[in-house]
Design an enzyme around this catalytic site. Structure first.
Site, PDB file in Angstrom:
ATOM      1  N   GLY A   9       9.321 -30.846 -19.681  1.00 12.03           N
ATOM      2  CA  GLY A   9       9.067 -29.422 -19.918  1.00 12.03           C
ATOM      3  C   GLY A   9      10.345 -28.606 -19.873  1.00 12.03           C
ATOM      4  O   GLY A   9      10.532 -27.667 -20.655  1.00 12.03           O
ATOM      5  N   ASN A  10      11.280 -28.985 -18.980  1.00 12.29           N
ATOM      6  CA  ASN A  10      12.543 -28.264 -18.881  1.00 12.29           C
ATOM      7  C   ASN A  10      13.447 -28.521 -20.077  1.00 12.29           C
ATOM      8  O   ASN A  10      14.378 -27.766 -20.326  1.00 12.29           O
ATOM      9  CB  ASN A  10      13.273 -28.657 -17.591  1.00 12.29           C
ATOM     10  N   LYS A 122       0.299 -29.927  -9.837  1.00 12.75           N
ATOM     11  CA  LYS A 122       1.011 -29.810 -11.116  1.00 12.75           C
ATOM     12  C   LYS A 122       1.409 -28.362 -11.374  1.00 12.75           C
ATOM     13  O   LYS A 122       0.574 -27.479 -11.510  1.00 12.75           O
ATOM     14  CB  LYS A 122       0.124 -30.316 -12.258  1.00 12.75           C
ATOM     15  N   LYS A 208       2.642 -35.758 -17.458  1.00 10.20           N
ATOM     16  CA  LYS A 208       3.054 -36.320 -18.747  1.00 10.20           C
ATOM     17  C   LYS A 208       3.871 -37.601 -18.603  1.00 10.20           C
ATOM     18  O   LYS A 208       3.864 -38.448 -19.481  1.00 10.20           O
ATOM     19  CB  LYS A 208       3.798 -35.287 -19.583  1.00 10.20           C
ATOM     20  N   LYS A 266       8.794 -39.294 -12.389  1.00  5.13           N
ATOM     21  CA  LYS A 266       9.604 -40.017 -13.378  1.00  5.13           C
ATOM     22  C   LYS A 266      10.053 -41.373 -12.829  1.00  5.13           C
ATOM     23  O   LYS A 266       9.982 -42.397 -13.530  1.00  5.13           O
ATOM     24  CB  LYS A 266      10.814 -39.165 -13.788  1.00  5.13           C
TER      25      LYS A 266
END
Length: 311
Positions: A9-10, A122, A208, A266
């Site tokens: 998103g970043n 989230k 995600k 991640k």
């Protein structure tokens, strides 16, 4: 190689930037410039985050009819279309006309009993100062948690179980298509209890990275990359002792703890992919995508490595 690239998103909307279409398109253009050269030699599937975009749409909906705001699954579908459109256009401006693109609305099954529904984690939407977050929590019954020195809304984030559109993704790849799918972790859905084959949307946002990892496994990808705003996974982040990890086995990397709201998912996704497939996963900066594919930059996680090496 077949490569799945998950855009954080970043990478699409940097922290603190105004959530305008112009700013988002500029960031997507940067992403397209980084990814386009890879597609000339490899099969590429692109996924992306949508936390800021879902939050913005939720705010817009709440300002229209606060008591009839659109549910998060519908907002997730809207962001898949919006971001996919911009990615297709910007990639298409860089690649030959003959290269086909497709953005797929992607439904993902979750479990209604997932513990994620009891503990929203989230982050979605913009950052707020504490007084503004408190006001919105009271007005809209939203849950907020601290994100750095600011506050952001949090929503449930159940684990993905199944990607319903996996077959069309495979069919498109067989025809040489660059596929954009599973945006924002996919559209969260589940079967209604007691009703066979009756799907309904779920008020949640799937992580995600976990969904992209599932996608990469089911597509038998040769490499799974999570592109973010950090050049590598670091220990002692933000301190004078900060060190960047270049190569790591899942076992070695799992010895460290990383923030649950940012690098933690991640690292977990990279370790799981490497353990389950015997192939490599990578975490690194969007601008370094080509070098990450070449194994030169980012953090590469591979079960064949014996320990850790540092940048």
């Amino acid at each position: 190689m077949r490569i799945v690239i998950a855009l954080g998103g970043n990478a699409l909307l940097k922290r603190g930037e105004p959530m305008t279409a112009e700013v988002q398109r500029r960031n997507i253009r940067i992403a397209a410039e980084a990814i386009a050269p890879i597609t000339r030699e490899h099969e590429v599937v692109i996924t992306h985050g949508n936390g800021p975009q879902v939050g913005l749409l939720a705010l817009q909906g709440a300002s229209y009819k606060p008591d009839e705001a659109y549910p998060l699954d519908v907002l997730g579908a809207e962001t898949e279309g919006m971001i996919g459109y911009m990615l297709e256009q910007e990639m298409g401006n860089l690649l030959p006309f003959e290269v086909p693109f497709a953005t797929l609305l992607t439904m993902v099954e979750v479990d209604g009993n997932d513990p994620g529904f009891k503990n929203p984690t989230k982050f979605v939407g913009p950052v707020y100062e504490k007084p503004d977050a408190d006001r919105l929590a009271g007005e809209k019954n939203w849950v907020f948690k601290q994100d750095g020195d600011k506050w952001r809304r949090v929503v449930p984030s159940p684990m993905p179980k199944r990607i319903f559109e996996i077959r069309p993704v495979k069919w498109l790849l067989e025809k040489g298509t660059i596929v954009i799918c599973a945006g924002g972790g996919g559209i969260p859905t589940m079967y209604e209890p007691g009703k066979e084959r009756t799907l309904k949307g779920v008020e949640a946002v799937i992580d995600k990275d976990f969904c992209s990892e599932l996608l990469a496994r089911e597509l038998e990808a040769d490499l799974f990359i999570m592109a973010t705003d950090a050049q590598a996974v670091c220990i002692d982040w933000g301190t004078p002792n900060q060190k960047a990890i270049h190569r790591a086995s899942p076992a070695a990397l799992s010895q460290y703890t990383f923030p649950a709201g940012s690098m933690g998912p991640k690292v977990d996704a990279a370790c799981h992919f490497a353990r389950e497939t015997g192939k490599a996963a990578a975490i690194g900066a969007l601008a370094d995508i080509a070098a990450i594919v070449g194994g030169e930059k980012g953090t590469i996680v591979d079960a064949s490595y014996s320990d850790l090496t540092w940048h």
